[in-house]
Design a protein around this motif. Structure first.
Motif, mmCIF file in Angstrom:
data_model
loop_
_atom_site.group_PDB
_atom_site.id
_atom_site.type_symbol
_atom_site.label_atom_id
_atom_site.label_comp_id
_atom_site.label_asym_id
_atom_site.label_seq_id
_atom_site.Cartn_x
_atom_site.Cartn_y
_atom_site.Cartn_z
ATOM 1 N N SER A 130 0.841 -1.190 0.000
ATOM 2 C CA SER A 130 0.000 0.000 0.000
ATOM 3 C C SER A 130 0.878 1.242 0.000
ATOM 4 O O SER A 130 2.009 1.220 0.475
ATOM 5 N N ASN A 131 0.344 2.327 -0.513
ATOM 6 C CA ASN A 131 1.096 3.574 -0.616
ATOM 7 C C ASN A 131 1.082 4.313 0.723
ATOM 8 O O ASN A 131 0.365 5.298 0.899
ATOM 9 N N LYS A 132 1.861 3.806 1.669
ATOM 10 C CA LYS A 132 1.996 4.420 2.987
ATOM 11 C C LYS A 132 3.418 4.924 3.156
ATOM 12 O O LYS A 132 4.234 4.852 2.252
ATOM 13 N N HIS A 133 3.724 5.419 4.355
ATOM 14 C CA HIS A 133 5.058 5.975 4.599
ATOM 15 C C HIS A 133 6.024 4.962 5.212
ATOM 16 O O HIS A 133 7.226 5.212 5.258
ATOM 17 N N SER A 134 5.516 3.863 5.715
ATOM 18 C CA SER A 134 6.375 2.811 6.266
ATOM 19 C C SER A 134 5.637 1.485 6.180
ATOM 20 O O SER A 134 4.406 1.449 6.054
ATOM 21 N N THR A 135 6.393 0.400 6.261
ATOM 22 C CA THR A 135 5.757 -0.918 6.237
ATOM 23 C C THR A 135 4.997 -1.172 7.528
ATOM 24 O O THR A 135 3.962 -1.852 7.521
ATOM 25 N N THR A 136 5.468 -0.619 8.644
ATOM 26 C CA THR A 136 4.705 -0.783 9.890
ATOM 27 C C THR A 136 3.352 -0.088 9.782
ATOM 28 O O THR A 136 2.360 -0.565 10.338
ATOM 29 N N GLN A 137 3.283 1.004 9.044
ATOM 30 C CA GLN A 137 1.995 1.675 8.829
ATOM 31 C C GLN A 137 1.082 0.813 7.954
ATOM 32 O O GLN A 137 -0.134 0.758 8.177
ATOM 33 N N VAL A 138 1.652 0.134 6.966
ATOM 34 C CA VAL A 138 0.884 -0.794 6.134
ATOM 35 C C VAL A 138 0.255 -1.884 7.009
ATOM 36 O O VAL A 138 -0.946 -2.176 6.913
ATOM 37 N N LEU A 139 1.072 -2.488 7.871
ATOM 38 C CA LEU A 139 0.580 -3.553 8.746
ATOM 39 C C LEU A 139 -0.484 -3.039 9.703
ATOM 40 O O LEU A 139 -1.481 -3.722 9.968
#
Length: 325
Positions: free
Chosen positions: A129-138
């Protein structure tokens, strides 16, 4: 993002694989996913190809996050990629990974926040997903299953991958605020985990980048172009903190015999100009010079074969056309 079903991964040998030179976002994301799987009574191992950066290594040690290096990929029938989706970031595992993937020895799912390309390892977009970090995606995928520790890890990844909020948007700050509130930690406590003593090599890279920087003003915005042999991405982020609206740092990868351009864009610049580094700059650069691109709206990279002068002139021309149209 497609709906994710954990039940299909029961009774599988699962590897949570971070990219080479894994950073805080990658290791935090892998720890979150491991905890989520554990909630479903599913075991997994965290691994890096061969190297984890000092900051992430210190964090893993403090948090007792166990990981292995140079895993034998033949042991696994399910591999989750954390914070990457590109063969180049597999390091020395690339050859083995490619062979086993062609043999369908394992299935692959990527949890990542970078643009999916045709050449991406996993093109399903299940966890991208177009987020700012992978932790934000999760966090956005599995928020209802998060506990205090996962909220804490999510905060760490979001702080680190935005360069301590040099870039961001309303959704990022909303997500971060929610995670911070539910982490049972103060902002200062979390900041301590994202700070580390800068090594001499990185200090020199930052100073050389600043010293060599060429400054261009386009439509009242400052574009900084520089070059350095190592740490191009971190150096580009540093130029933003020094006042650039867009930073472009060129380098040569002797190992791969290719040119690298790391790009960063300030949040205000992006919003004011409706500007996306991948869509508005690097895809156009790719049309002109070929090569490979990856990243997201505020942090991206081009890799190809072209001189510094050619790359610089192309980038400036593309940015001018976008800003002055």
């Amino acid at each position: 993002m497609a709906k994710f079903n954990f039940s299909k991964y029961k009774n599988k040998n699962i590897l949570l694989l971070c990219h080479e030179n894994a950073d805080l976002d990658a290791i935090s994301a892998s720890a979150i996913l491991q905890l989520l799987l554990k909630q479903k009574n599913i075991d997994s191992e965290i691994a890096v190809p061969s190297h984890i950066n000092e900051q992430a290594s210190a964090f893993a040690k403090k948090q007792k996050i166990k990981f292995i290096t140079s895993p034998n990929l033949k042991k696994y029938d399910q591999i989750f990629l954390l914070d990457f989706n590109d063969y180049d970031q597999l390091g020395k595992l690339r050859e083995q990974f490619t062979i086993l993937q062609k043999q369908k020895s394992f299935e692959v799912v990527s949890f990542d926040h970078h643009v999916v390309e045709k050449r991406s390892i996993d093109t399903s977009k299940i966890g991208v997903s177009n987020k700012h970090s992978t932790t934000q995606v999760l966090f956005n995928l599995f928020k209802k299953d998060f506990n205090e520790k996962m909220f804490f890890y999510a905060c760490v990844g979001m702080i680190e991958d935005t360069g301590h909020f040099i870039v961001g948007d309303k959704e990022l700050f909303s997500d971060f605020s929610f995670c911070l509130t539910h982490s049972n930690k103060s902002y200062n406590e979390i900041l301590l985990f994202t700070k580390n003593k800068m090594d001499k090599g990185k200090k020199l890279a930052f100073l050389k980048t600043a010293q060599r920087a060429e400054i261009f003003e386009i439509n009242d915005f400052i574009i900084a172009f520089s070059n350095v042999s190592f740490f191009q991405g971190a150096a580009a982020t540093k130029l933003l903190s020094l006042g650039a609206d867009v930073s472009l740092v060129y380098g040569i990868s002797e190992k791969e015999n290719s040119s690298i351009l790391s790009c960063r864009a300030d949040s205000y610049f992006k919003e004011k100009n409706n500007f996306n580094l991948v869509n508005d700059l690097l895809k156009e650069l790719q049309k002109n010079l070929g090569g490979e691109i990856g990243g997201h709206s505020g942090a991206a990279m081009w890799k190809g074969n072209a001189s510094e002068k050619i790359v610089k002139n192309n980038c400036l021309g593309i940015i001018r056309k976008k800003l002055l149209h």
